[in-house]
Design an enzyme around this catalytic site. Structure first.
Site, mmCIF file in Angstrom:
data_model
loop_
_atom_site.group_PDB
_atom_site.id
_atom_site.type_symbol
_atom_site.label_atom_id
_atom_site.label_comp_id
_atom_site.label_asym_id
_atom_site.label_seq_id
_atom_site.Cartn_x
_atom_site.Cartn_y
_atom_site.Cartn_z
ATOM 1 N N GLU A 54 0.821 -1.206 0.000
ATOM 2 C CA GLU A 54 0.000 0.000 0.000
ATOM 3 C C GLU A 54 0.865 1.271 0.000
ATOM 4 O OE1 GLU A 54 -1.960 -2.899 2.994
ATOM 5 O OE2 GLU A 54 0.007 -2.558 2.085
ATOM 6 N N CYS A 79 -2.164 -3.536 7.441
ATOM 7 C CA CYS A 79 -1.806 -3.624 8.861
ATOM 8 C C CYS A 79 -2.128 -2.304 9.565
ATOM 9 C CB CYS A 79 -0.340 -3.977 9.031
ATOM 10 S SG CYS A 79 0.806 -2.727 8.400
ATOM 11 N N ASP A 209 24.908 -38.204 -1.427
ATOM 12 C CA ASP A 209 24.801 -37.225 -2.519
ATOM 13 C C ASP A 209 25.722 -36.025 -2.318
ATOM 14 O OD1 ASP A 209 22.917 -38.849 -3.597
ATOM 15 O OD2 ASP A 209 21.220 -37.490 -3.341
ATOM 16 N N ARG A 216 22.266 -22.161 -6.399
ATOM 17 C CA ARG A 216 23.381 -21.679 -7.221
ATOM 18 C C ARG A 216 23.053 -21.571 -8.708
ATOM 19 N NH1 ARG A 216 23.612 -26.599 -5.448
ATOM 20 N NH2 ARG A 216 24.138 -28.355 -6.805
ATOM 21 N N GLU A 289 13.494 -32.711 0.505
ATOM 22 C CA GLU A 289 14.114 -33.287 -0.702
ATOM 23 C C GLU A 289 14.636 -34.714 -0.490
ATOM 24 O OE1 GLU A 289 16.646 -31.376 -3.362
ATOM 25 O OE2 GLU A 289 15.565 -29.486 -3.407
ATOM 26 N N ARG A 293 13.218 -42.649 2.890
ATOM 27 C CA ARG A 293 12.615 -42.897 4.198
ATOM 28 C C ARG A 293 12.089 -41.601 4.811
ATOM 29 N NH1 ARG A 293 16.033 -46.054 8.736
ATOM 30 N NH2 ARG A 293 17.310 -44.164 8.571
ATOM 31 N N THR A 294 12.858 -40.518 4.699
ATOM 32 C CA THR A 294 12.418 -39.228 5.237
ATOM 33 C C THR A 294 11.126 -38.782 4.561
ATOM 34 O OG1 THR A 294 14.705 -38.571 5.695
ATOM 35 C CG2 THR A 294 13.070 -36.812 5.569
#
Length: 346
Positions: A54, A79, A209, A216, A289, A293-294
């Site tokens: 605004e 606000c 990994d 990047r 990512e 299992r995660t």
């Protein structure tokens, strides 16, 4: 008039989207100022701590352009409190604007309803709920954080056509990424990273990994890196612990800080305690990512909001099976040689 309201609110949404990845933990907001059906000023919240939409829009016009017929459109309730910047309601009132159209109310209890009340108290005509659903959707991360008291969770992985996430790994000799998606998709993934406050992986992903978990290949802010390592078995010399971004290691052993790496002890490395810790730290969104299992833990616990599954033009025939979501995708996108499937939990 309703059609005109929607037309200008859509412009507010287009402007708001320009702030993705730059304004968190604040919401994305767009604003346009209209005289006789013509836009005379516009703005958006471009960076956290900077002018709100605004204020930016009002600054873009000359005060003598404002009349009793001027309408200010804004995608989220203005606000009415002092934060990093003064209240937007003060700027609207002092500018002499008498008509305000709002997309949706702010869910933050510090703001919710107070902005509308302040405007009405100063004899400003307020119209609410124009494209309300769309205005909430663009800030789904912000609304999820306050409504569910946890971050908005995006799952992401790449899998082969025969359903494998990775090849089987057995030793440190197996370190290195087994690429599944096409090179151009990497830039898209880095764009996705720039749009979230944090990125989370398990210990094995870091081990095998050795990812940087940065943006990047895209212009934007690196997310906070989060590693789940229950027993602190991770070597912090890897790429995920470089000084390019802050890294949090959630574990069950100890809390301490070494340079840009913070160890955080939690009672259990479960989705419940992980998300509770991120909420306490004000993290409104997280990109999960992997590994398999995660990801599957978040799926089983229904602790996710959106999933993006990249299917590359590869066959592994054997290896680590990709997670499974027992839902029909809501969308699919062809992206070069890859296909991307989008899932929503609700």
């Amino acid at each position: 008039m309703k059609r005109n309201h929607e037309q200008f609110m859509r412009r507010c949404l287009n402007l708001a989207s320009l702030g993705i990845g730059s304004v968190s933990p604040n919401p994305m907001v767009g604003c346009v100022i209209v005289n006789d059906g013509i836009i005379i000023g516009e703005g958006y919240h471009a960076i956290s701590g900077g002018d709100h939409a605004e204020v930016s829009a009002i600054k873009s016009i000359k005060s003598d352009k404002i009349s009793d017929k001027t309408i200010l459109y804004v995608s989220l309730e203005p606000c009415a409190h002092f934060g990093k910047t003064p209240p937007c309601t003060n700027k609207i009132i002092s500018a002499g604007i008498k008509n305000v159209v709002i997309g949706c109310k702010d869910i933050n209890p510090v703001v919710s309803g107070k902005g509308v009340e302040e405007l009405k108290k100063n004899n400003i005509h307020v119209t609410e709920g124009v494209l309300e659903k769309e205005c909430i959707e663009i800030n789904k991360r912000f609304f999820t954080f306050y409504k569910k008291r946890r971050p908005y969770v995006v799952l992401k992985w790449a899998q082969t056509k025969d359903g494998f996430l990775d090849r089987t790994r057995s030793s440190k000799k197996d370190v290195g990424v087994n690429w599944i998606s096409a090179p151009e998709t990497k830039s898209l993934v880095h764009k996705w990273r720039s749009e979230e406050q944090a990125i989370l992986v398990g210990r094995n992903t870091v081990l095998y990994d050795n990812p940087s978990l940065t943006v990047r290949e895209w212009e934007g802010k690196n997310p906070i890196r989060i590693v789940i390592d229950s027993q602190l078995q991770t070597d912090i010399k890897g790429n995920a612990f470089s000084d390019g971004a802050k890294t949090l290691i959630l574990n069950r052993i100890e809390s301490k800080t070494i340079n840009n790496v913070e160890y955080i002890k939690i009672p259990e490395t479960s989705t419940k305690f992980i998300l509770e810790e991120l909420y306490k730290r004000g993290i409104q969104s997280v990109l999960i990512e992997g590994g398999s299992r995660t990801l599957q833990y978040f799926i089983i616990d229904r602790a996710w909001d959106e999933a993006r599954v990249i299917v590359g033009d590869q066959y592994f025939e054997d290896g680590i099976k990709a997670p499974v979501i027992s839902k029909v995708p809501c969308d699919s996108i062809n992206f070069g040689e890859d296909k991307i499937f989008i899932y929503n939990r609700t």
